[in-house]
Scaffold this motif. Structure first.
Motif, PDB file in Angstrom:
ATOM      1  N   VAL A 182      41.879  36.562  39.004  1.00  0.00           N
ATOM      2  CA  VAL A 182      43.167  36.851  39.387  1.00  0.00           C
ATOM      3  C   VAL A 182      43.087  37.381  41.173  1.00  0.00           C
ATOM      4  O   VAL A 182      43.488  36.859  41.893  1.00  0.00           O
ATOM      5  CB  VAL A 182      44.067  37.178  38.506  1.00  0.00           C
ATOM      6  N   LEU A 183      42.580  38.104  40.924  1.00  0.00           N
ATOM      7  CA  LEU A 183      42.827  39.330  42.437  1.00  0.00           C
ATOM      8  C   LEU A 183      41.072  38.609  43.110  1.00  0.00           C
ATOM      9  O   LEU A 183      42.053  38.578  44.805  1.00  0.00           O
ATOM     10  CB  LEU A 183      42.058  40.593  42.363  1.00  0.00           C
ATOM     11  N   GLU A 184      40.417  38.060  43.099  1.00  0.00           N
ATOM     12  CA  GLU A 184      39.769  37.150  43.793  1.00  0.00           C
ATOM     13  C   GLU A 184      40.513  36.094  44.662  1.00  0.00           C
ATOM     14  O   GLU A 184      39.732  35.697  45.963  1.00  0.00           O
ATOM     15  CB  GLU A 184      38.241  36.713  43.776  1.00  0.00           C
ATOM     16  N   GLU A 185      41.140  35.482  43.735  1.00  0.00           N
ATOM     17  CA  GLU A 185      42.076  34.149  44.226  1.00  0.00           C
ATOM     18  C   GLU A 185      42.926  34.112  44.638  1.00  0.00           C
ATOM     19  O   GLU A 185      42.793  33.352  45.762  1.00  0.00           O
ATOM     20  CB  GLU A 185      42.116  32.799  42.365  1.00  0.00           C
ATOM     21  N   VAL A 186      43.787  34.807  44.660  1.00  0.00           N
ATOM     22  CA  VAL A 186      44.358  35.961  45.510  1.00  0.00           C
ATOM     23  C   VAL A 186      44.117  36.103  46.806  1.00  0.00           C
ATOM     24  O   VAL A 186      45.267  36.289  47.783  1.00  0.00           O
ATOM     25  CB  VAL A 186      45.276  36.742  45.267  1.00  0.00           C
ATOM     26  N   ALA A 223      53.264  41.303  49.655  1.00  0.00           N
ATOM     27  CA  ALA A 223      52.373  40.369  50.150  1.00  0.00           C
ATOM     28  C   ALA A 223      52.740  38.889  49.546  1.00  0.00           C
ATOM     29  O   ALA A 223      53.580  39.228  47.958  1.00  0.00           O
ATOM     30  CB  ALA A 223      50.891  39.910  49.375  1.00  0.00           C
ATOM     31  N   ASP A 224      53.026  37.551  49.575  1.00  0.00           N
ATOM     32  CA  ASP A 224      53.769  36.634  49.171  1.00  0.00           C
ATOM     33  C   ASP A 224      52.911  35.640  48.556  1.00  0.00           C
ATOM     34  O   ASP A 224      51.835  34.907  49.145  1.00  0.00           O
ATOM     35  CB  ASP A 224      54.187  35.850  50.249  1.00  0.00           C
ATOM     36  N   PHE A 225      53.447  35.692  46.898  1.00  0.00           N
ATOM     37  CA  PHE A 225      51.844  35.257  46.239  1.00  0.00           C
ATOM     38  C   PHE A 225      52.312  34.384  45.682  1.00  0.00           C
ATOM     39  O   PHE A 225      52.045  33.339  44.732  1.00  0.00           O
ATOM     40  CB  PHE A 225      51.350  36.009  44.786  1.00  0.00           C
ATOM     41  N   SER A 226      53.624  33.424  46.199  1.00  0.00           N
ATOM     42  CA  SER A 226      54.621  32.036  45.583  1.00  0.00           C
ATOM     43  C   SER A 226      53.246  31.317  44.847  1.00  0.00           C
ATOM     44  O   SER A 226      54.125  30.449  44.459  1.00  0.00           O
ATOM     45  CB  SER A 226      55.760  32.199  46.737  1.00  0.00           C
ATOM     46  N   GLU A 227      52.310  30.622  46.099  1.00  0.00           N
ATOM     47  CA  GLU A 227      51.405  29.637  45.497  1.00  0.00           C
ATOM     48  C   GLU A 227      50.680  29.694  44.503  1.00  0.00           C
ATOM     49  O   GLU A 227      50.379  28.813  43.870  1.00  0.00           O
ATOM     50  CB  GLU A 227      50.383  29.612  47.195  1.00  0.00           C
ATOM     51  N   PHE A 228      50.971  30.915  43.333  1.00  0.00           N
ATOM     52  CA  PHE A 228      50.137  30.747  42.291  1.00  0.00           C
ATOM     53  C   PHE A 228      51.195  31.330  40.953  1.00  0.00           C
ATOM     54  O   PHE A 228      50.545  31.330  40.358  1.00  0.00           O
ATOM     55  CB  PHE A 228      49.489  32.210  42.509  1.00  0.00           C
ATOM     56  N   ARG A 272      45.671  28.043  43.159  1.00  0.00           N
ATOM     57  CA  ARG A 272      47.153  27.530  43.722  1.00  0.00           C
ATOM     58  C   ARG A 272      47.691  26.832  42.848  1.00  0.00           C
ATOM     59  O   ARG A 272      46.978  25.871  42.365  1.00  0.00           O
ATOM     60  CB  ARG A 272      46.391  27.671  45.550  1.00  0.00           C
ATOM     61  N   LYS A 273      48.885  26.558  43.097  1.00  0.00           N
ATOM     62  CA  LYS A 273      49.468  25.590  43.108  1.00  0.00           C
ATOM     63  C   LYS A 273      48.750  23.792  43.400  1.00  0.00           C
ATOM     64  O   LYS A 273      49.444  23.145  42.817  1.00  0.00           O
ATOM     65  CB  LYS A 273      51.432  25.201  43.393  1.00  0.00           C
TER      66      LYS A 273
END
Length: 184
Positions: A51-55, A95-100, A180-181
């Motif tokens: 998860v952390l690497e993806e974001v 941070a903006d993580f809305s794309e997830f 990501r979405k």
């Protein structure tokens, strides 16, 4: 989603600090030596690291003998056990993580968090608040109906609700990957 990501990164920082005298220092992609977080191929930390690497909150590190071409297996899990924080907790907090923000990602993150709690608390379904950030109670537990708050010192998973909300979807998912979405 952002609050769970924060908890995962908080855990990485805690583990790096706790293991400081044993941690490896490995070169990053630019050759700068970084103190490595080692997930030791334990599923709770492997999955949270994915998860952390993806974001972008952590980045992989490789031993000189490891191929940089090896990245992820079919579940999105990093092949190597080493990574380093690419952002501070303060940066993660804003941070903006809305794309997830998807329900599948929520289920992936909650399943991962449940694994982490099971590994670190030693208590059946009870969250060891001493291993969580100061934000956990307000930002995660109080906002998710899979938790039962029994005071400022006791939070438990509502196992029936967790099974209904998270695990029902978890079992239906063909591909269990945090992404990501736009990659769904």
């Amino acid at each position: 989603m952002a609050a769970l990501i924060y908890e995962f990164l908080f855990d990485v920082y805690q583990l790096i600090d706790a293991e400081r005298e044993h941690n490896l220092w490995l070169p990053d992609e630019d050759g700068v030596l970084r103190e490595a977080f080692d997930h030791r191929y334990m599923s709770c930390w492997e999955w949270s690291t994915s998860v952390l690497e993806e974001v972008g909150a952590t980045k992989p590190l490789y031993l000189p003998t490891m191929s940089k071409a090896i990245r992820r297996d079919t579940n999105g899990i990093t092949q190597g056990p080493y990574s380093y924080p690419a952002m501070t907790l303060d940066e993660c907090d804003v941070a903006d993580f809305s794309e997830f923000e998807t329900f599948d990602n929520y289920c992936y993150a909650m399943f991962t968090f449940y694994q982490l709690i099971g590994q670190t608390s030693g208590l059946s379904g009870e969250v060891n608040l001493a291993t969580q950030s100061l934000q956990f109670l307000e930002d995660v537990a109080s906002k998710d109906d899979t938790f039962l708050i029994e005071g400022t010192d006791c939070v438990k998973f509502k196992i029936d609700r967790f099974e209904e909300k998270v695990m029902t979807r978890w079992h239906e998912m063909d591909l269990r990957v945090f992404r990501r979405k736009d990659r769904v």
